[in-house]
Design a protein around this motif. Structure first.
Motif, PDB file in Angstrom:
ATOM      1  N   PHE A 127       0.724  -1.185  -0.095  1.00  0.00           N
ATOM      2  CA  PHE A 127       0.005  -0.116   0.155  1.00  0.00           C
ATOM      3  C   PHE A 127       1.314   1.278   0.182  1.00  0.00           C
ATOM      4  O   PHE A 127       0.070   2.070  -0.752  1.00  0.00           O
ATOM      5  CB  PHE A 127      -1.103  -0.083   1.484  1.00  0.00           C
ATOM      6  CG  PHE A 127      -2.788  -0.571   0.837  1.00  0.00           C
ATOM      7  CD1 PHE A 127      -3.367  -0.090   0.245  1.00  0.00           C
ATOM      8  CD2 PHE A 127      -2.393  -2.033   1.049  1.00  0.00           C
ATOM      9  CE1 PHE A 127      -4.470  -0.749  -0.068  1.00  0.00           C
ATOM     10  CE2 PHE A 127      -3.927  -2.560   0.868  1.00  0.00           C
ATOM     11  CZ  PHE A 127      -4.780  -1.944   0.691  1.00  0.00           C
ATOM     12  N   VAL A 128       1.335   0.701   0.646  1.00  0.00           N
ATOM     13  CA  VAL A 128       2.819   2.800   1.261  1.00  0.00           C
ATOM     14  C   VAL A 128       3.395   2.815  -0.632  1.00  0.00           C
ATOM     15  O   VAL A 128       3.303   3.901  -0.817  1.00  0.00           O
ATOM     16  CB  VAL A 128       3.739   2.189   1.674  1.00  0.00           C
ATOM     17  CG1 VAL A 128       4.600   3.409   2.059  1.00  0.00           C
ATOM     18  CG2 VAL A 128       3.102   2.748   3.663  1.00  0.00           C
ATOM     19  N   ALA A 129       3.995   1.460  -1.274  1.00  0.00           N
ATOM     20  CA  ALA A 129       4.585   1.530  -2.517  1.00  0.00           C
ATOM     21  C   ALA A 129       3.433   1.877  -3.189  1.00  0.00           C
ATOM     22  O   ALA A 129       3.857   3.271  -4.292  1.00  0.00           O
ATOM     23  CB  ALA A 129       5.132   0.091  -2.602  1.00  0.00           C
ATOM     24  N   ALA A 130       2.386   1.636  -3.913  1.00  0.00           N
ATOM     25  CA  ALA A 130       1.463   1.932  -4.598  1.00  0.00           C
ATOM     26  C   ALA A 130       0.233   3.536  -4.298  1.00  0.00           C
ATOM     27  O   ALA A 130       0.549   3.971  -5.117  1.00  0.00           O
ATOM     28  CB  ALA A 130      -0.045   0.918  -4.622  1.00  0.00           C
ATOM     29  N   PHE A 131       0.570   3.477  -3.057  1.00  0.00           N
ATOM     30  CA  PHE A 131      -0.046   5.530  -2.899  1.00  0.00           C
ATOM     31  C   PHE A 131       0.580   6.310  -2.257  1.00  0.00           C
ATOM     32  O   PHE A 131       0.360   7.257  -2.536  1.00  0.00           O
ATOM     33  CB  PHE A 131      -1.344   4.665  -1.660  1.00  0.00           C
ATOM     34  CG  PHE A 131      -2.199   4.430  -2.601  1.00  0.00           C
ATOM     35  CD1 PHE A 131      -3.466   4.872  -2.483  1.00  0.00           C
ATOM     36  CD2 PHE A 131      -2.811   2.073  -1.870  1.00  0.00           C
ATOM     37  CE1 PHE A 131      -4.813   4.662  -3.455  1.00  0.00           C
ATOM     38  CE2 PHE A 131      -3.080   2.232  -2.813  1.00  0.00           C
ATOM     39  CZ  PHE A 131      -4.635   2.731  -3.264  1.00  0.00           C
ATOM     40  N   HIS A 191      -7.112   6.302   1.844  1.00  0.00           N
ATOM     41  CA  HIS A 191      -6.682   7.028   3.002  1.00  0.00           C
ATOM     42  C   HIS A 191      -6.007   4.983   3.769  1.00  0.00           C
ATOM     43  O   HIS A 191      -5.451   6.374   4.834  1.00  0.00           O
ATOM     44  CB  HIS A 191      -8.061   6.601   3.923  1.00  0.00           C
ATOM     45  CG  HIS A 191      -8.414   8.618   3.995  1.00  0.00           C
ATOM     46  ND1 HIS A 191      -7.739   9.087   4.134  1.00  0.00           N
ATOM     47  CD2 HIS A 191      -9.825   8.572   3.752  1.00  0.00           C
ATOM     48  CE1 HIS A 191      -8.511  10.197   3.896  1.00  0.00           C
ATOM     49  NE2 HIS A 191     -10.116  10.068   3.397  1.00  0.00           N
ATOM     50  N   THR A 192      -6.298   4.051   3.067  1.00  0.00           N
ATOM     51  CA  THR A 192      -5.344   3.362   3.707  1.00  0.00           C
ATOM     52  C   THR A 192      -3.737   3.104   3.700  1.00  0.00           C
ATOM     53  O   THR A 192      -3.008   3.221   4.161  1.00  0.00           O
ATOM     54  CB  THR A 192      -5.278   1.888   3.193  1.00  0.00           C
ATOM     55  OG1 THR A 192      -6.976   1.440   3.263  1.00  0.00           O
ATOM     56  CG2 THR A 192      -4.656   0.582   3.449  1.00  0.00           C
ATOM     57  N   GLY A 193      -3.419   3.889   2.478  1.00  0.00           N
ATOM     58  CA  GLY A 193      -2.205   4.084   2.043  1.00  0.00           C
ATOM     59  C   GLY A 193      -1.756   4.862   2.140  1.00  0.00           C
ATOM     60  O   GLY A 193      -0.388   4.794   3.448  1.00  0.00           O
ATOM     61  N   TYR A 194      -2.502   6.364   3.149  1.00  0.00           N
ATOM     62  CA  TYR A 194      -1.981   7.739   3.752  1.00  0.00           C
ATOM     63  C   TYR A 194      -1.944   7.366   4.657  1.00  0.00           C
ATOM     64  O   TYR A 194      -1.053   7.802   5.603  1.00  0.00           O
ATOM     65  CB  TYR A 194      -2.742   8.721   2.794  1.00  0.00           C
ATOM     66  CG  TYR A 194      -2.531   9.365   1.661  1.00  0.00           C
ATOM     67  CD1 TYR A 194      -1.625   9.137   0.800  1.00  0.00           C
ATOM     68  CD2 TYR A 194      -4.562   9.438   0.896  1.00  0.00           C
ATOM     69  CE1 TYR A 194      -1.856   8.992  -0.428  1.00  0.00           C
ATOM     70  CE2 TYR A 194      -4.336   9.898  -0.425  1.00  0.00           C
ATOM     71  CZ  TYR A 194      -2.977   9.900  -1.343  1.00  0.00           C
ATOM     72  OH  TYR A 194      -3.362   9.991  -2.719  1.00  0.00           O
ATOM     73  N   GLY A 195      -2.327   6.411   5.044  1.00  0.00           N
ATOM     74  CA  GLY A 195      -2.868   6.279   7.192  1.00  0.00           C
ATOM     75  C   GLY A 195      -1.492   5.269   7.609  1.00  0.00           C
ATOM     76  O   GLY A 195      -1.030   5.493   8.250  1.00  0.00           O
ATOM     77  N   LEU A 196      -0.989   4.294   6.542  1.00  0.00           N
ATOM     78  CA  LEU A 196      -0.369   3.585   7.127  1.00  0.00           C
ATOM     79  C   LEU A 196       1.097   4.318   7.517  1.00  0.00           C
ATOM     80  O   LEU A 196       1.468   3.348   8.719  1.00  0.00           O
ATOM     81  CB  LEU A 196      -0.086   2.418   5.889  1.00  0.00           C
ATOM     82  CG  LEU A 196      -1.296   1.068   5.718  1.00  0.00           C
ATOM     83  CD1 LEU A 196      -0.299   0.829   4.641  1.00  0.00           C
ATOM     84  CD2 LEU A 196      -1.293   0.737   6.813  1.00  0.00           C
ATOM     85  N   PRO A 197       1.735   4.902   6.813  1.00  0.00           N
ATOM     86  CA  PRO A 197       3.013   4.894   7.467  1.00  0.00           C
ATOM     87  C   PRO A 197       3.552   5.352   8.919  1.00  0.00           C
ATOM     88  O   PRO A 197       3.839   5.223  10.364  1.00  0.00           O
ATOM     89  CB  PRO A 197       3.404   6.942   6.800  1.00  0.00           C
ATOM     90  CG  PRO A 197       2.640   6.393   5.108  1.00  0.00           C
ATOM     91  CD  PRO A 197       1.801   5.833   5.532  1.00  0.00           C
ATOM     92  N   PHE A 198       2.378   6.880   9.513  1.00  0.00           N
ATOM     93  CA  PHE A 198       2.264   6.960  10.558  1.00  0.00           C
ATOM     94  C   PHE A 198       1.113   5.577  11.253  1.00  0.00           C
ATOM     95  O   PHE A 198       1.835   5.653  12.693  1.00  0.00           O
ATOM     96  CB  PHE A 198       0.620   8.582  10.287  1.00  0.00           C
ATOM     97  CG  PHE A 198       0.602   8.622  12.093  1.00  0.00           C
ATOM     98  CD1 PHE A 198       1.487   9.312  12.659  1.00  0.00           C
ATOM     99  CD2 PHE A 198      -0.857   8.265  12.447  1.00  0.00           C
ATOM    100  CE1 PHE A 198       1.450   9.800  14.401  1.00  0.00           C
ATOM    101  CE2 PHE A 198      -0.977   8.995  13.708  1.00  0.00           C
ATOM    102  CZ  PHE A 198       0.309   9.662  14.573  1.00  0.00           C
TER     103      PHE A 198
END
Lengths: 332, 307
Positions: free
Chosen positions: A59-63, B175-182
């Motif tokens: 997800f981090v890579a894709a978004f 929001h899944t992608g953006y919320g993950l790092p934090f």
């Protein structure tokens, strides 16, 4: 509202998602673990971690990571996808000082300096003052409350605070009422007047975020050993000296951490500007400019170039954050 | 030691009543309380103003300041609320905000919990560098991702107008992608602080990784998970930009923030309605904040780098 479609399609979807998605994720981990157990002993520790971090990395890579790279590429292309070199950047940065993105850049600099400094100053003053009264937790939550509301609501609240009527008429906006009633000066058109509107908008944003700085700084203040302050006072230091020579230096690391976070907030500023002026009257900021280029002009190349300018501004902060993080890790 | 404390200058205990020192101590106390109460009062004026205004009749709003309503004769009404709720799609938006916020909170946190555990208690190649990368990504402006992600969604038909059965899928994914790092950052910090004896003794007892995770780590992490849930929920509930990009302003799908922002433009002079709408949009955040403030503050202290 349309209750029929809500009950027959949306609500079931919501239930499926909030039950189903966690179930799928847990099922994935359990099934993965089942397979890992079948592996030879030596291979397990090198396979298992990738199963656990896999979805997150995807997800981090894709978004975030891949899109950032694609945006860098798009900033060198026309909106149709043809390579144009630095044309997009030249359009955004060409007409110094008032064309292209320069107004937005200037305003982001205002935000960066004023927003960060005022929030830190207010946060520090409030934390130190509140530390000395018994009703600390009550006043703290009142200052902190704006943190819970959206920037959109914040924008509405402050549009109302800055409400303007021509001089001579009754002022119903709080700020202009104070100006004309108590200070006997002329009312100002806070939101439209380019001389003051940026500061008015930044003031509204400062009001909203000060509680955040106050809470963190207050926690740091409580971490200062009481004996140290006592010793300084016994030696005859006044309260101001104690603050300048003991409290402030000891809180410096926390001030820096909060400061870098605020710098990032300032660079990404969007909602408040969008709601209060839409970026008109010389109040544009980079994030809003990018949104406008993307949605109203369909200029993806220009939007990507603005995003890259934003990234360039964030990179020093990013490097600083990473260094701080590694220094803290090294002390673990 | 007791002598030193008694001799401490500047305490009321040692200063005789009505001596100059006693008077100056008292005065500085008074100044302190005035400053604290004055600053706090100034801070709540904007919120108080909009709350009072939202309950005033239109005829009064345009002819007098909101502060005059605090003196008799009182005239309050809920007209603004009933009017704005019946004439706009705020009611629908209220549900849309829940539809967006609940999955947008649950999905990233579920994924992050497993990743954070691996980052804190498993050894693998490049672990520390990848984690450093996650910390770096925290500072990257979301703006950088909009164009490519959006064009991918459009090219593959993942748009809210296209998916009538799940119009919010794009924004959930985003929001899944953006919320993950934090989420990973906050949880990993918490997991790492757990004592390692806990894991060693569990392993000696023959517990597998899954047992350790579900039976030991998760129950111990309830406070951290609670703060993260509140944080992420409020962040999404209050978000405007991501919603504007991936959901847009269509009445059937717009969340409260988008609808309120649209009202700001369309109502213009209809300020009496806008105040009611703004306060309506603040209801859930204020309830969450007032009832769970402790966890909210803890979340802020645990990771102050969210963008």
């Amino acid at each position: 509202m349309n209750w029929g479609s809500f009950l027959t399609t949306q609500l079931p979807t919501l239930l499926v998602v909030i039950v189903g998605v966690p179930a799928v994720i847990v099922g994935y981990i359990v099934a993965g673990e089942f397979l890992v157990r079948r592996l030879p002993d030596a291979a397990r520790p090198s396979v298992r971690p990738w199963l656990w971090v896999g979805p997150a990395l995807f997800f981090v890579a894709a978004f975030l990571v891949v899109p950032a790279i694609l945006t860098a590429k798009a900033s060198l292309e026309t909106s149709k996808g043809d390579f144009t070199g630095l044309t997009n950047y030249a359009r955004q940065l060409g007409d110094f000082p008032s064309g292209g993105a320069w107004i937005a850049i200037r305003n982001n600099v205002y935000w960066l300096v004023l927003y960060t400094l005022f929030v830190l100053a207010f946060g520090l003053i409030l934390a130190v003052l509140f530390d000395r009264v018994r009703y600390e937790s009550l006043v703290k939550s009142l200052i902190f409350m704006p943190m819970a509301i959206s920037s959109v609501a914040l924008g509405v609240i402050w549009k109302f605070m800055y409400w303007y009527q021509p001089p001579g008429q009754l002022q119903t906006g709080t700020v202009n009422a104070i100006l004309t009633g108590l200070l006997r000066t002329d009312p100002r058109i806070w939101i439209q007047d380019p001389k003051v509107n940026n500061f008015a908008i930044i003031g509204a944003a400062v009001w909203g975020i000060t509680g955040f700085a106050m809470v963190i700084l207050s926690a740091a203040l409580k971490g200062i050993p009481a004996d140290l302050l006592e010793a300084a006072r016994v030696d005859g230091a006044g309260e101001l000296t104690v603050f300048r020579r003991v409290i402030f230096p000891l809180m410096m690391p926390t001030v820096v951490v909060v400061g870098t976070t605020l710098v990032i907030f300032a660079l990404k500023a969007f909602d408040v500007v969008y709601v209060m002026t839409g970026g008109n009257y010389d109040t544009d900021v980079l994030a809003n400019r990018m949104y406008k280029l993307l949605y109203f002009s369909g200029n993806t190349g220009g939007a990507a170039a603005v995003a890259m300018i934003l990234l360039a501004a964030v990179i020093p902060v990013l490097i600083f954050n990473l260094r701080q993080f590694r220094a803290v890790e090294a002390r673990r | 030691m007791s002598i030193a404390v008694a001799d401490r200058p500047g305490t009321a205990a040692t200063a005789a009543r009505f001596s100059p020192r006693w008077i100056s101590d008292r005065l500085s106390k008074v100044v302190l309380h005035v400053a604290v109460i004055g600053l706090t009062a100034a801070w709540i004026v904007p919120t108080a103003g909009i709350l009072v205004t939202s309950f005033r009749p239109f005829s009064k709003i345009s002819t007098s300041g909101w502060w005059t309503a605090l003196a008799p004769s009182f005239s309050f009404t809920v007209d603004n609320y009933s009017k704005v709720l019946s004439s706009s799609n705020l009611g629908q938006s209220f549900f849309n905000s829940f539809m967006i916020s609940i999955p947008g909170t649950i999905i990233p946190i579920a994924i992050a919990a497993f990743a954070a555990y691996a980052f804190s208690w498993m050894k693998f190649w490049g672990r520390d560098w990848i984690f450093l990368g996650i910390v770096g990504v925290l500072a990257i402006p979301l703006q950088l991702s909009f164009v490519p992600v959006l064009s991918f969604f459009v090219a593959h038909g993942i748009t809210s107008s296209n998916l009538s059965w799940a119009p919010f899928l794009p924004v959930w994914l985003a929001h899944t992608g953006y919320g993950l790092p934090f989420s990973i950052y906050l949880l990993a910090n918490f997991f790492r602080a757990l004592p390692s004896d806990l894991f060693e003794s569990a392993e000696i007892d023959g517990a597998g990784t899954l047992t350790v995770f579900f039976r030991i780590v998760l129950p111990l992490s309830v406070p951290a998970l609670a703060s993260l849930v509140i944080f992420q929920f409020l962040w999404i509930w209050n978000d405007l930009l991501v919603a504007l990009i991936y959901v847009g302003g269509a009445p059937e799908v717009a969340p409260l923030t988008v609808t309120l922002a649209n009202l700001t433009n369309s109502l213009g002079q209809g300020y009496h309605l806008l105040t009611a709408a703004a306060f309506f949009s603040m209801l859930i955040p204020l309830i969450v904040f007032l009832s769970l403030q402790r966890y909210f503050v803890r979340g802020i202290l645990a990771g102050s780098v969210k963008g």
